[in-house]
Design an enzyme around this catalytic site. Structure first.
Site, mmCIF file in Angstrom:
data_model
loop_
_atom_site.group_PDB
_atom_site.id
_atom_site.type_symbol
_atom_site.label_atom_id
_atom_site.label_comp_id
_atom_site.label_asym_id
_atom_site.label_seq_id
_atom_site.Cartn_x
_atom_site.Cartn_y
_atom_site.Cartn_z
ATOM 1 N N ARG A 81 1.899 0.306 -4.425
ATOM 2 C CA ARG A 81 0.476 0.660 -4.311
ATOM 3 C C ARG A 81 0.156 1.937 -5.093
ATOM 4 N NH1 ARG A 81 0.167 4.977 -0.744
ATOM 5 N NH2 ARG A 81 2.074 5.041 0.478
ATOM 6 N N ASP A 121 4.707 17.558 3.196
ATOM 7 C CA ASP A 121 3.949 16.499 2.501
ATOM 8 C C ASP A 121 2.468 16.874 2.336
ATOM 9 O OD1 ASP A 121 3.661 14.067 1.111
ATOM 10 O OD2 ASP A 121 2.955 13.068 2.921
#
Ligand code: NQM
Length: 294
Positions: free
Chosen positions: A126, A245
């Site tokens: 993706r 992250d």
């Protein structure tokens, strides 16, 4: 901006956990600002700007000292925003870049001088179009000569197919986000056993025990992800890294509070020795090998 894109948390709380002195956030990104560093035309998402100033303020707020900034797909192979952040970090950030097959030796040397110490190969469909494996192999050989390592991002169902290829790459290979296990299958699942045997068989494989917010089904405080990270930290204590992250691109279920993410650390690394290995000794060995760790 991508429709329904969730911006990063505006005011994360202070963590209860005090990270050891010199702790490294070994997986975070900078995005833009787009007006200065436009996003790549081939990108699959358009994020909210996430500036170096915001990243460094978050680092300080969380009680961390250093960052490893990882080039994200929305900037393609244009590492300008990453280099700009490294230049501004006063030695407290190192980078992982993305490069194409046509990168020149001079460009690689310039990235190295800016503080890049790794290259990222992304296999998540993706996020990227397919790159031929021969291209990755050629890049791997060139960056290995600079002493860089390779960071790979893939999802658990792709591991069986990738193992022969990854086993041929030279040097240290760092796997992002535990190889994205299916946490509903449990730590005893075949998929997670395969990941562990891949690490056991290949002493050059490291892993980031990061991203509970992406892997969870239960949501915060990530009780369903913690056992996976803890298993890896306890079994491979000298090959694990941790990162926030931030700014958490492409989150759909919720936007994590970064303070709460820091508070998962003592649950995945329950002793001071494990915390120090995870947050200081391991990332320093990989990203700042020239600095003596006190
Ligand atoms: O922050 C991450 O590591 C994960 C990402 C984004 C990413 O890696 C990228 O764009 O390169 C994701 O799963 O969407």
């Amino acid at each position: 901006m991508t429709k329904d894109y969730m911006p990063f948390h505006a005011s994360p709380r202070k963590p209860r956990f005090s990270a050891p002195a010199g702790a490294v956030d070994a997986h975070c990104h900078v995005f833009g600002p787009a007006a200065q560093f436009p996003f790549a035309p081939e990108r699959k998402y358009t994020p909210v700007d996430a500036s170096k100033e915001k990243l460094f303020a978050l680092r300080d707020h969380l009680g961390l000292l250093r960052n490893v900034i990882v080039q994200a797909t929305c900037h393609g192979a244009d590492n300008a925003a990453l280099v700009d952040a490294l230049d501004a970090a006063d030695g407290l950030a190192r980078g992982v870049a993305v490069v194409n097959a046509d990168v020149t030796d001079a460009e690689l040397r310039a990235l190295d001088a800016a503080g890049v110490r790794g290259v990222r190969f992304n296999f998540v469909k993706r996020l990227v179009d397919d790159t031929p494996r021969d291209v990755f192999k050629a890049i791997a050989a060139r960056v290995n000569a600079l002493g860089w390592h390779i960071v790979v991002y893939f999802e658990a169902p792709d591991l069986p197919d990738l193992i022969p290829f990854l086993s041929e790459l030279p040097g240290v290979i760092v796997v992002d986000h535990m190889g994205r296990p299916d946490v509903t299958a449990g730590v005893q699942s075949e998929g997670f056993k395969l990941f562990q045997s891949f690490m056991a068989d290949n002493p050059n494989i490291w892993v980031k025990v990061s991203c509970p917010e992406r892997l969870t089904v239960a949501g915060p405080p990530y009780d369903d992800v913690v056992p996976f990270a803890r298993t890896l930290v306890e079994r491979f204590p000298d090959r694990v890294l941790w990162g926030t992250d931030w700014p958490h691109p492409n989150m759909k279920s919720h936007m994590p509070d970064d303070g709460e993410l820091v508070d998962t650390i003592p649950r995945v690394a329950p002793t001071e020795a494990l915390q120090r290995a995870l947050l200081v000794d391991n990332p320093m060995r990989l990203y700042w090998p020239e600095e003596p760790v006190k």
